[in-house]
Design an enzyme around this catalytic site. Structure first.
Site, mmCIF file in Angstrom:
data_model
loop_
_atom_site.group_PDB
_atom_site.id
_atom_site.type_symbol
_atom_site.label_atom_id
_atom_site.label_comp_id
_atom_site.label_asym_id
_atom_site.label_seq_id
_atom_site.Cartn_x
_atom_site.Cartn_y
_atom_site.Cartn_z
ATOM 1 N N ILE A 45 0.869 -1.179 0.000
ATOM 2 C CA ILE A 45 0.000 0.000 0.000
ATOM 3 C C ILE A 45 0.907 1.230 0.000
ATOM 4 O O ILE A 45 1.564 1.519 1.013
ATOM 5 C CB ILE A 45 -0.924 0.000 1.247
ATOM 6 N N CYS A 55 4.779 -2.574 2.988
ATOM 7 C CA CYS A 55 4.988 -3.743 2.121
ATOM 8 C C CYS A 55 3.866 -4.780 2.322
ATOM 9 O O CYS A 55 3.232 -4.833 3.377
ATOM 10 C CB CYS A 55 6.307 -4.424 2.457
ATOM 11 N N GLU A 57 4.112 -7.948 2.867
ATOM 12 C CA GLU A 57 4.383 -8.890 3.965
ATOM 13 C C GLU A 57 3.948 -8.297 5.299
ATOM 14 O O GLU A 57 3.336 -8.967 6.136
ATOM 15 C CB GLU A 57 5.882 -9.223 4.036
HETATM 16 N N1 THU Z 1 7.532 -4.166 -1.646
HETATM 17 C C1 THU Z 1 6.809 -5.099 -0.966
HETATM 18 O O1 THU Z 1 5.593 -4.939 -0.764
HETATM 19 N N2 THU Z 1 7.452 -6.194 -0.505
HETATM 20 C C2 THU Z 1 8.735 -6.498 -0.780
HETATM 21 O O2 THU Z 1 9.205 -7.532 -0.360
HETATM 22 C C3 THU Z 1 9.561 -5.578 -1.562
HETATM 23 C C4 THU Z 1 8.952 -4.257 -1.867
HETATM 24 C C5 THU Z 1 6.824 -3.000 -2.183
HETATM 25 C C6 THU Z 1 7.108 -1.681 -1.538
HETATM 26 C C7 THU Z 1 6.778 -0.720 -2.666
HETATM 27 O O3 THU Z 1 5.387 -0.454 -2.654
HETATM 28 C C8 THU Z 1 7.101 -1.485 -3.920
HETATM 29 O O4 THU Z 1 7.178 -2.843 -3.560
HETATM 30 C C9 THU Z 1 8.411 -1.064 -4.594
HETATM 31 O O5 THU Z 1 9.448 -1.076 -3.686
#
Ligand code: THU
Length: 142
Positions: A45, A55, A57
Protein backbone atom coordinates in the site's frame (compact mmCIF):
# COMPACT_ATOMS: atom_id res chain seq x y z
CA UNK A 1 -0.69 -28.35 10.11
CA UNK A 2 0.93 -29.26 6.79
CA UNK A 3 1.87 -26.31 4.58
CA UNK A 4 0.51 -26.48 1.03
CA UNK A 5 3.16 -24.24 -0.52
CA UNK A 6 1.53 -24.11 -3.97
CA UNK A 7 -1.84 -23.10 -2.45
CA UNK A 8 -0.08 -20.39 -0.45
CA UNK A 9 1.52 -18.96 -3.61
CA UNK A 10 -1.94 -18.95 -5.26
CA UNK A 11 -3.29 -16.97 -2.29
CA UNK A 12 -0.39 -14.50 -2.63
CA UNK A 13 -1.12 -14.07 -6.35
CA UNK A 14 -4.74 -13.34 -5.45
CA UNK A 15 -3.73 -10.87 -2.71
CA UNK A 16 -1.45 -9.04 -5.15
CA UNK A 17 -4.50 -7.98 -7.15
CA UNK A 18 -5.43 -5.60 -4.28
CA UNK A 19 -2.03 -3.86 -4.29
CA UNK A 20 -2.09 -0.06 -4.31
CA UNK A 21 1.13 0.93 -6.07
CA UNK A 22 0.49 3.98 -8.27
CA UNK A 23 4.07 5.27 -7.79
CA UNK A 24 6.35 2.29 -8.30
CA UNK A 25 3.90 0.14 -10.27
CA UNK A 26 5.58 -2.78 -8.46
CA UNK A 27 2.77 -4.83 -6.96
CA UNK A 28 3.33 -7.44 -4.28
CA UNK A 29 1.09 -10.03 -2.65
CA UNK A 30 1.70 -12.07 0.48
CA UNK A 31 -0.13 -14.94 2.14
CA UNK A 32 0.73 -15.66 5.76
CA UNK A 33 -0.12 -19.13 7.08
CA UNK A 34 -0.76 -19.64 10.79
CA UNK A 35 0.12 -22.83 12.65
CA UNK A 36 -3.60 -23.50 13.04
CA UNK A 37 -4.25 -23.28 9.31
CA UNK A 38 -5.54 -19.73 8.73
CA UNK A 39 -4.32 -17.58 5.85
CA UNK A 40 -3.93 -13.80 6.17
CA UNK A 41 -3.42 -12.04 2.87
CA UNK A 42 -1.62 -8.73 2.35
CA UNK A 43 -0.63 -6.36 -0.45
CA UNK A 44 1.64 -3.35 -0.65
CA UNK A 45 0.00 0.00 0.00
CA UNK A 46 1.90 3.04 -1.27
CA UNK A 47 1.54 6.69 -0.34
CA UNK A 48 2.11 10.01 -2.10
CA UNK A 49 4.55 10.91 0.68
CA UNK A 50 6.43 7.67 -0.15
CA UNK A 51 7.77 6.73 3.32
CA UNK A 52 4.39 5.67 4.76
CA UNK A 53 4.34 2.86 2.19
CA UNK A 54 3.65 -0.56 3.69
CA UNK A 55 4.99 -3.74 2.12
CA UNK A 56 2.68 -6.68 1.38
CA UNK A 57 4.38 -8.89 3.97
CA UNK A 58 3.92 -6.40 6.77
CA UNK A 59 0.32 -5.79 5.77
CA UNK A 60 -0.28 -9.53 6.19
CA UNK A 61 1.54 -9.67 9.54
CA UNK A 62 -0.18 -6.60 10.95
CA UNK A 63 -3.61 -7.85 9.89
CA UNK A 64 -2.91 -11.20 11.55
CA UNK A 65 -1.41 -9.88 14.77
CA UNK A 66 -4.15 -7.26 15.13
CA UNK A 67 -6.70 -10.06 14.97
CA UNK A 68 -4.98 -12.12 17.64
CA UNK A 69 -2.82 -14.52 15.61
CA UNK A 70 0.68 -15.04 17.01
CA UNK A 71 1.87 -18.44 15.74
CA UNK A 72 3.02 -18.57 12.15
CA UNK A 73 4.28 -21.40 9.96
CA UNK A 74 5.02 -19.80 6.57
CA UNK A 75 4.58 -16.86 4.24
CA UNK A 76 4.36 -16.87 0.44
CA UNK A 77 5.40 -13.76 -1.50
CA UNK A 78 4.97 -12.79 -5.16
CA UNK A 79 5.74 -9.49 -6.83
CA UNK A 80 6.56 -7.72 -10.05
CA UNK A 81 5.52 -4.88 -12.34
CA UNK A 82 1.78 -4.40 -12.54
CA UNK A 83 1.65 -4.95 -16.29
CA UNK A 84 2.06 -8.70 -16.03
CA UNK A 85 2.01 -11.75 -13.81
CA UNK A 86 5.27 -12.26 -11.84
CA UNK A 87 7.88 -14.19 -13.82
CA UNK A 88 10.74 -13.74 -11.31
CA UNK A 89 10.84 -14.03 -7.55
CA UNK A 90 10.44 -11.00 -5.26
CA UNK A 91 12.45 -11.46 -2.07
CA UNK A 92 11.29 -9.67 1.11
CA UNK A 93 13.01 -6.42 2.10
CA UNK A 94 15.12 -6.21 5.25
CA UNK A 95 12.40 -4.46 7.25
CA UNK A 96 9.92 -7.26 6.53
CA UNK A 97 12.51 -9.91 7.43
CA UNK A 98 12.92 -8.13 10.77
CA UNK A 99 9.14 -8.16 11.36
CA UNK A 100 9.15 -11.91 10.63
CA UNK A 101 11.97 -12.25 13.20
CA UNK A 102 9.72 -10.73 15.85
CA UNK A 103 6.94 -13.30 15.52
CA UNK A 104 8.46 -16.41 13.94
CA UNK A 105 10.88 -19.16 14.85
CA UNK A 106 13.81 -18.58 12.45
CA UNK A 107 14.62 -22.30 12.36
CA UNK A 108 11.19 -23.45 11.23
CA UNK A 109 9.29 -20.52 9.69
CA UNK A 110 9.31 -20.93 5.90
CA UNK A 111 9.53 -18.10 3.39
CA UNK A 112 8.17 -19.20 0.02
CA UNK A 113 8.96 -17.12 -3.05
CA UNK A 114 6.69 -17.72 -6.01
CA UNK A 115 5.96 -16.67 -9.55
CA UNK A 116 2.97 -17.13 -11.85
CA UNK A 117 4.26 -20.69 -12.26
CA UNK A 118 4.15 -21.51 -8.55
CA UNK A 119 6.79 -22.15 -5.88
CA UNK A 120 10.36 -21.24 -6.86
CA UNK A 121 12.18 -20.95 -3.52
CA UNK A 122 11.35 -22.25 -0.05
CA UNK A 123 13.75 -21.37 2.75
CA UNK A 124 13.71 -20.89 6.49
CA UNK A 125 13.77 -17.39 7.94
CA UNK A 126 17.21 -18.18 9.36
CA UNK A 127 18.52 -18.85 5.85
CA UNK A 128 17.17 -15.47 4.71
CA UNK A 129 18.22 -13.62 7.86
CA UNK A 130 21.25 -15.24 9.48
CA UNK A 131 22.25 -14.00 12.95
CA UNK A 132 18.91 -12.21 13.19
CA UNK A 133 18.16 -9.96 16.16
CA UNK A 134 14.90 -10.95 17.81
CA UNK A 135 13.04 -11.34 21.09
CA UNK A 136 15.27 -14.25 22.14
CA UNK A 137 18.33 -12.01 21.94
CA UNK A 138 16.86 -9.71 24.60
CA UNK A 139 15.87 -12.70 26.75
CA UNK A 140 19.40 -14.11 26.91
CA UNK A 141 20.89 -14.02 30.38
CA UNK A 142 24.42 -12.57 30.34
N1 THU B 1 7.53 -4.17 -1.65
C1 THU B 1 6.81 -5.10 -0.97
O1 THU B 1 5.59 -4.94 -0.76
N2 THU B 1 7.45 -6.19 -0.51
C2 THU B 1 8.73 -6.50 -0.78
O2 THU B 1 9.20 -7.53 -0.36
C3 THU B 1 9.56 -5.58 -1.56
C4 THU B 1 8.95 -4.26 -1.87
C5 THU B 1 6.82 -3.00 -2.18
C6 THU B 1 7.11 -1.68 -1.54
C7 THU B 1 6.78 -0.72 -2.67
O3 THU B 1 5.39 -0.45 -2.65
C8 THU B 1 7.10 -1.48 -3.92
O4 THU B 1 7.18 -2.84 -3.56
C9 THU B 1 8.41 -1.06 -4.59
O5 THU B 1 9.45 -1.08 -3.69
Amino acid sequence: MKIDEEALVSAALKARKQAYAPYSHWTVGAALFTKDGKIYEGCNIENAAYTPTNCAERTAFFKAVSEGAREFAAIAIVGGYDTKEPESICAPCGVCRQVMMEFCDPDTFRVILGTKDGVQVSQTLKELLPYGFGPDTLNEKN
